[in-house]
Design a protein around this motif. Structure first.
Motif, mmCIF file in Angstrom:
data_model
loop_
_atom_site.group_PDB
_atom_site.id
_atom_site.type_symbol
_atom_site.label_atom_id
_atom_site.label_comp_id
_atom_site.label_asym_id
_atom_site.label_seq_id
_atom_site.Cartn_x
_atom_site.Cartn_y
_atom_site.Cartn_z
ATOM 1 N N ARG A 49 -1.658 7.802 -8.895
ATOM 2 C CA ARG A 49 -2.424 6.557 -8.791
ATOM 3 C C ARG A 49 -3.314 6.394 -10.020
ATOM 4 O O ARG A 49 -3.494 5.302 -10.543
ATOM 5 N N SER A 60 0.830 -1.208 0.000
ATOM 6 C CA SER A 60 0.000 0.000 0.000
ATOM 7 C C SER A 60 0.866 1.261 0.000
ATOM 8 O O SER A 60 0.451 2.293 -0.533
ATOM 9 N N LEU A 98 -0.946 4.602 -1.490
ATOM 10 C CA LEU A 98 -2.211 4.685 -0.748
ATOM 11 C C LEU A 98 -1.947 5.180 0.670
ATOM 12 O O LEU A 98 -2.852 5.618 1.365
ATOM 13 N N GLU A 99 -0.718 5.034 1.134
ATOM 14 C CA GLU A 99 -0.317 5.675 2.391
ATOM 15 C C GLU A 99 1.165 6.018 2.322
ATOM 16 O O GLU A 99 1.878 5.550 1.437
#
Lengths: 224, 402
Positions: free
Chosen positions: A81, A49, A54-55
């Protein structure tokens, strides 16, 4: 194309702090097919991730396609993304209220692709994964294997550099799993970079490289 | 960036999945908007009718003198006397016609033959001048005469509505009717006023000599004097003369006399109806507020329910603004849907009320546009917080949400 150095991730703080990643170094060249394996809690999903933007990591460097990811704003990450990365999840994560076509169109909508072109592109992708006849179905009307194929078509929508897949066959029967892995193999042959998390050796066997995680660190790597 | 057409489509597809929830959520807004539209339409229609009625009733020369109702004063038997009109006419050159009125607001009227069926009517005890002051015209017969007043004649002039009710097939002239169980002879019938307000409320009126009316009502009270001035310029003079004469003739009386012209009456009607409109509008506004909170509540539920979905949209490349737009769009769509339902119900309601009350519903385009615009603003206001909560979720965290 992907390079990380000394990557760490800590959730919480003080006594309750959980060290999910404890210093990870890795390079993934373009066109590589990497499988990440490890027991649950080994940090493999957290790693994926972070690679998928995403983080953000707690510390360490991350360069993607020559860009320093840590320095990017949230909206720039969203763009990254949208255009450079594609995601496939264990539970498919399709939008239940929209039909198959709309699901595949979503990344194209955010990319600002005009509707005619968008529809054409989404149709092509769905035909490629063998679902050209199911455009107007809702996700719930499809089998698990079919849903995952929709998700793959969606991940490919903006022709991304990398596909990130988190246990893509975890919810599928053997036959569907094989079909899905066949598609991954095709993508790899076509030159797409793939990073896949799995705990099944059979699935990892499709990859060119297998990286083993334990306690937030890479402990072993095999290359075919 | 999402364009508007895509946004509309996606919002529509999302809301369609929860049709019942969407419709129930919009009810509060619908009630509020329907209320606003109906109240304003009926209020404006009513006001227009009352104003046209007052205008029809008298010329611009009309005025009346009454105790100061605003201070809570009412007429008693010493406030006015039956001779006042005659004396004021004699003393003031500005005053043309003048009549005293003793009002019996709800009297029983029936035919001698039946003692069951009675009709409620307003009884005006007055003198001959009233027919000119009120612009009344006779269809047949005669109005009250001075002789009727001095001799307490048991005569009555009835309006067209009453004539129809009591004597649908006969000529009412010369017939006897019982008013408060007193037999009176019909001597005149008034012409039917076109779309009279009294008609629409089903209020019937009859006119008797003031002396006879006071006997029937068992009172010596005169409620008010009304009259006309000789010219528009003389109107203030006519009022001040009348008040001066009344004050000198009734020096023992403690109340104050107030003169009102037609224009002032119109202003008063305007004030009263606008207060009523404001009050009922405020109630509708509260309904809108409650409806808005309902929309906010449902949107917060949606954000929680769809946390994972928001994470996914972010993974697919949705920016903060895209998520904001989508959830704000849903809130606005809900309110707009409520607004449209409310508009249809409100306009329908206004027409229904107007039909029942026989007055024209005045639905202005502005009211409708304002109501719809307001419902959009409510959507934005109450959608902002849920939408910003949705947009601020971190993608990885949202995806982990079950």
């Amino acid at each position: 194309m992907i390079r990380v150095n000394g990557l760490t991730k800590v959730y919480g703080s003080g006594d309750a702090a959980v060290h999910a990643l404890r210093g990870v170094d890795l390079e993934i060249p373009e066109g590589d097919f990497v499988a990440i394996m490890g027991p649950s809690g080994s940090g493999k999903s957290t790693f994926l991730s972070i690679l998928g933007c995403l983080e953000r990591p707690s510390s360490g460097d991350y360069y993607l396609d020559g860009r320093d990811v840590n320095s990017l704003e949230d909206d720039e990450l969203a763009d990254l993304r949208n255009k450079k990365l594609g995601f496939v999840f264990q539970s498919f994560n399709l939008l239940p209220r929209h039909n198959v076509l709309r699901n595949v169109e979503m990344p194209l909508i955010y990319a600002g692709v005009p509707s005619d072109e968008r529809r054409k592109r989404a149709q092509e992708l769905l035909e490629q994964v063998g679902l050209g006849h199911r455009l107007t179905h809702k996700p719930a009307e499809l089998s698990g294997g079919e849903q995952q194929r929709v998700a793959i078509a969606r991940a490919l929508a903006n022709n991304p550099l990398v596909i990130f897949a988190d246990e893509p066959t975890g919810n599928l029967d053997t036959k569907s799993s094989l079909e899905i892995m066949e598609i991954f193999q095709q993508m790899h042959r076509a030159g797409r970079t793939i990073v896949l998390v799995t705990h099944e050796p059979d699935i990892a066997a499709y990859a060119r490289r297998v990286i083993h995680f334990r306690d937030g660190k890479i402990v072993r790597e095999e290359t075919k | 960036m999402m364009n508007f057409a895509d946004l509309v489509q996606i919002v529509w597809e999302n809301l369609r999945a929860h049709r019942l929830r969407a419709v129930l959520t919009t009810i509060g807004i619908a009630i509020g908007i329907a209320g606003v539209i109906a109240v304003v339409a009926v209020g404006q229609g009513g006001q227009a009718v009352i104003i046209s009625e007052i205008e029809k009733m008298g010329s611009s020369l009309y005025f009346d003198i009454s105790p100061d109702y605003m201070r809570g004063e009412t007429a008693d038997s010493n406030t006015f006397s039956i001779e006042d009109p005659t004396i004021i006419k004699e003393l003031s050159p500005a005053v043309d016609k003048m009549a005293a009125i003793t009002l019996g607001p709800m009297v029983d009227v029936r035919l001698p033959s039946s003692d069951k069926k009675t009709i409620m009517a307003s009884l005006y005890g007055t003198n001959p001048d009233l027919i000119h002051i009120m612009n009344l015209s006779l269809e047949k017969g005669r109005f009250i005469t001075d002789l009727d007043v001095t001799s307490h004649s048991r005569v009555v002039v009835i309006d067209a509505g009453l004539a129809e009710d009591l004597f649908p097939k006969e000529d009412p002239l010369g017939k006897k009717i019982f008013v408060q169980d007193t037999p009176l002879t019909v001597v005149g019938v008034l012409e039917k006023a076109p779309s009279s307000m009294m008609d629409m409320f089903n209020v019937r009126s009859l006119y008797s000599p003031i002396t006879q009316a006071q006997d029937m009502l068992n009172t010596k009270v005169i409620n008010q004097l009304c009259g006309t001035a000789v010219s528009e310029e003389a109107l203030p003079q006519a009022i001040s003369d009348s008040i001066k004469i009344l004050e000198s003739r009734h020096s023992s009386v403690s109340n104050h006399y107030v003169g009102t012209t037609l224009e002032e009456q119109l202003e008063m009607v305007g004030k009263v109806t606008s207060i009523l409109t404001t009050v009922i509008g405020a109630v509708a506004g509260i309904a809108l507020l409650v409806g808005g909170v309902g929309v906010m509540n449902i949107m917060l539920v949606a954000v929680t329910e769809r946390t994972r979905e928001i994470g996914l949209l972010k993974a697919l490349g949705a920016r903060r603004r895209d998520i904001m737009q989508q959830f704000l769009g849903e809130a606005v769509a809900l309110c707009l849907l409520g607004g449209l339902i409310g508009m249809v119900v409100g306009i329908g309601g206004a027409f229904a009320i107007a039909l029942a009350a026989h007055w024209p519903p005045l639905i202005s385009v502005w009211t409708v546009l304002l109501a719809i615009g307001f419902s959009v603003i409510i959507g934005i206001f109450f959608g902002l917080y849920p939408a910003s909560r949705a947009a601020s979720l971190s993608p990885a965290e949202a995806l982990r949400h079950l």
